[in-house]
Design a protein around this motif. Structure first.
Motif, short mmCIF file in Angstrom:
data_model
loop_
_atom_site.label_atom_id
_atom_site.label_comp_id
_atom_site.label_asym_id
_atom_site.label_seq_id
_atom_site.Cartn_x
_atom_site.Cartn_y
_atom_site.Cartn_z
N ILE A 19 0.53 -1.16 0.01
CA ILE A 19 0.25 0.25 0.08
C ILE A 19 0.76 1.05 0.32
CG2 ILE A 19 -1.50 0.92 1.28
CD1 ILE A 19 -3.42 -0.93 2.49
N VAL A 20 1.91 1.59 0.65
CA VAL A 20 2.41 2.69 0.77
C VAL A 20 4.09 2.49 -0.19
CG1 VAL A 20 4.32 3.20 2.02
CG2 VAL A 20 2.63 2.18 3.29
N ALA A 21 4.10 1.36 -0.69
CA ALA A 21 5.22 1.57 -1.69
C ALA A 21 4.42 1.62 -3.09
CB ALA A 21 5.89 -0.21 -1.52
N GLU A 22 3.22 1.52 -3.09
CA GLU A 22 2.61 1.79 -4.71
C GLU A 22 2.69 3.64 -4.82
OE1 GLU A 22 -1.69 1.33 -6.70
OE2 GLU A 22 -1.80 2.32 -5.05
N PRO A 23 3.14 4.40 -4.72
CA PRO A 23 3.67 5.56 -4.79
C PRO A 23 4.59 5.53 -5.50
CG PRO A 23 2.66 5.84 -3.20
CD PRO A 23 1.73 4.23 -3.21
N LEU A 24 5.51 5.09 -4.65
CA LEU A 24 6.82 4.88 -4.84
C LEU A 24 6.99 4.68 -6.05
CD1 LEU A 24 8.14 4.05 -1.24
CD2 LEU A 24 8.22 5.95 -1.96
N ARG A 25 6.32 3.24 -6.18
CA ARG A 25 6.80 2.35 -7.95
C ARG A 25 6.26 3.27 -8.55
NH1 ARG A 25 4.98 -2.60 -4.52
NH2 ARG A 25 6.69 -3.65 -3.50
N GLU A 26 4.74 3.87 -8.71
CA GLU A 26 4.50 3.93 -9.84
C GLU A 26 5.15 5.74 -10.02
OE1 GLU A 26 1.79 3.90 -11.36
OE2 GLU A 26 1.19 1.55 -10.82
N HIS A 27 5.82 6.47 -9.15
CA HIS A 27 6.79 7.71 -9.80
C HIS A 27 8.25 6.81 -10.12
CE1 HIS A 27 3.43 10.36 -9.26
NE2 HIS A 27 3.19 9.98 -7.86
N GLY A 28 8.90 5.96 -10.08
CA GLY A 28 9.93 5.31 -9.54
C GLY A 28 11.25 5.68 -8.74
N LEU A 29 10.64 5.77 -7.61
CA LEU A 29 10.70 6.83 -6.11
C LEU A 29 12.24 4.86 -5.89
CD1 LEU A 29 8.98 9.24 -5.38
CD2 LEU A 29 11.07 9.85 -6.99
N VAL A 30 12.13 3.95 -6.52
CA VAL A 30 13.20 3.09 -5.83
C VAL A 30 13.25 2.56 -7.14
CG1 VAL A 30 11.69 3.13 -3.28
CG2 VAL A 30 10.50 1.57 -5.18
N ALA A 31 14.45 1.58 -6.38
CA ALA A 31 14.91 1.01 -7.85
C ALA A 31 15.18 -0.98 -7.25
CB ALA A 31 16.65 0.74 -7.79
N SER A 32 14.29 -1.57 -5.90
CA SER A 32 14.58 -2.41 -5.93
C SER A 32 13.64 -3.09 -5.09
CB SER A 32 16.24 -2.86 -5.81
OG SER A 32 16.28 -2.49 -4.86
N ALA A 33 12.96 -4.01 -4.67
CA ALA A 33 12.22 -4.05 -3.83
C ALA A 33 13.13 -4.44 -1.99
CB ALA A 33 11.48 -6.35 -2.91
N ALA A 34 13.98 -4.42 -2.06
CA ALA A 34 14.64 -3.47 -1.31
C ALA A 34 14.71 -2.51 -0.27
CB ALA A 34 16.16 -4.29 -0.78
N ASP A 35 14.79 -1.69 -1.25
CA ASP A 35 14.71 -0.14 -1.23
C ASP A 35 13.70 0.39 -1.19
OD1 ASP A 35 15.43 2.27 -1.30
OD2 ASP A 35 15.29 2.31 -3.88
N ALA A 36 12.13 -0.45 -1.39
CA ALA A 36 11.11 -0.44 -1.13
C ALA A 36 10.64 -0.14 0.95
CB ALA A 36 10.10 -0.31 -1.85
N LYS A 37 11.33 -1.63 0.76
CA LYS A 37 11.12 -1.83 2.17
C LYS A 37 11.66 -1.29 3.22
CE LYS A 37 10.46 -5.94 4.55
NZ LYS A 37 10.62 -7.72 5.05
N ALA A 38 12.88 -0.61 3.06
CA ALA A 38 13.80 0.03 3.98
C ALA A 38 13.02 1.67 3.70
CB ALA A 38 14.87 0.48 3.11
N ARG A 39 12.45 2.41 2.51
CA ARG A 39 11.49 3.29 2.66
C ARG A 39 10.25 3.23 3.34
NH1 ARG A 39 12.87 7.13 -2.07
NH2 ARG A 39 11.44 8.03 -1.46
N VAL A 40 9.76 2.38 2.93
CA VAL A 40 8.38 1.78 4.02
C VAL A 40 8.87 2.28 5.41
CG1 VAL A 40 6.47 0.15 4.56
CG2 VAL A 40 7.15 0.76 1.79
N GLY A 41 9.69 1.42 6.23
CA GLY A 41 9.24 1.48 7.63
C GLY A 41 10.22 2.83 7.48
#
Length: 332
Positions: free
Chosen positions: A121-143
């Protein structure tokens, strides 16, 4: 003073609420239209909060949706940093503009996908806007985002049904902050929550505004919440702004009779003995609004001019107010 971040000019939205064509032919009924927002203009300085208040059905939430492009305006303009959002959202710059403004919805139970984990849910906008490069990066940003709104980063692996209403609204705030927006539209973000939980969520929003320099449009019908959150307040009635003033000025010396009525509805716990105007009448049918000033059927100060002529929003002694009685000095 610097140029405002948000400028709204003569904004209007008309909804066609006509019955189906065949019904109109058989029953000989004309088409029906609701002027949900009718010529609203305001601006918000960067890092400040404007609150819109008023009774249910006055058009507050429609203004919110117009500002983020969920509805198209019938006429008028919304500008973010001088950029017309209608033109931008229809062109190649739409995604960039979406990053700059986000919305927090009223119901935390309906605004989160029950089939997705909080991480998604929280990572969706990060992925849509290309703000994260990997799943690990997304998890860290969401945390980090969850930590910023007072939740545990480990909560990312849970589903929405495992949280209380206040926690769900914190997840909504984390999602809204994911793209590092400048402008947040908050549509009654605490109305579905208990009072103690409301205070926690509001304090988080105030802290985030102070830390990140956020600009808020805050929609509410709760004047105690508005007093805590807002720098400036706009009072709406039947689709129009009737008073816009600094928070301190509005609570200390309300000008418009409708603003006075709203403030008089707050219980006087200090028993000050001040004169109170009783609430009169009901909100008119928006399909058949009154002529002249839309508040005149409920106003103790209404005269013939009020019944005939719609008052413009004028600046009178530092306060913008739409009232013939205030303009003529009859309001006291």
């Amino acid at each position: 003073m610097s140029a405002p971040l948000v400028e709204v000019q003569d904004l209007a939205k008309v909804f066609d609420v006509s019955p189906p064509w065949l019904n109109r032919i058989v029953e000989r009924k004309p088409r029906a239209f609701v002027h949900a927002v009718d010529g609203v203009s305001f601006s918000i300085q960067r890092g400040r909060t404007l609150a819109l208040v008023g009774e249910s059905g006055c058009g507050k939430s429609t203004v919110a949706r117009l500002l983020v492009g969920l509805h198209g305006a019938t006429h008028g303009a919304v500008r973010i940093d001088g950029e017309d959002i209608a033109r931008t959202l229809a062109g190649p710059g739409a995604l960039k503009l979406r990053r700059r403004m986000q919305m927090i919805f009223q119901d935390p139970y309906a605004s989160l996908n029950p089939r997705w984990k909080v991480l998604d849910i929280v990572a969706e906008p990060l992925r849509e806007h290309g703000l994260v490069a990997s799943a690990a990066d997304a998890k860290a940003r969401v945390g980090k985002l969850l930590d910023a709104v007072g939740l545990n980063p480990a909560d990312a692996d849970k589903f929405p049904h495992q949280f209380s209403g206040g926690q769900r609204q914190r997840i909504s705030i984390a999602r809204a902050l994911a793209t590092q927006p400048e402008f947040l539209v908050c549509d009654e973000p605490t109305s579905a929550l208990d009072v103690s939980v409301q205070a926690q969520v509001l304090n988080i929003m105030k802290d985030l505004q102070r830390e990140q320099g956020l600009t808020y449009l805050f929609i509410s019908h709760n004047l105690a919440v508005v007093r805590h959150m807002a720098d400036e307040i706009g009072v709406m009635y039947l689709g129009r702004l009737v008073e816009v003033a600094d928070k301190t000025e509005l609570f200390a010396k309300p000008r418009h009779p409708y603003t006075r009525m709203l403030l008089d509805a707050i219980p006087d716990i200090h028993m000050s003995g001040r004169a109170r105007t009783p609430v009169q009448g009901e909100v008119p049918n928006p399909l058949q609004p009154p002529n002249g000033c839309s508040f005149h059927p409920r106003c103790p100060l209404a005269d013939e001019r009020c019944r005939r002529e719609r008052p413009p929003l004028l600046e009178i002694r530092g306060v913008r107010v739409a009232c013939h009685a205030v303009e003529e000095g009859r309001a006291g």
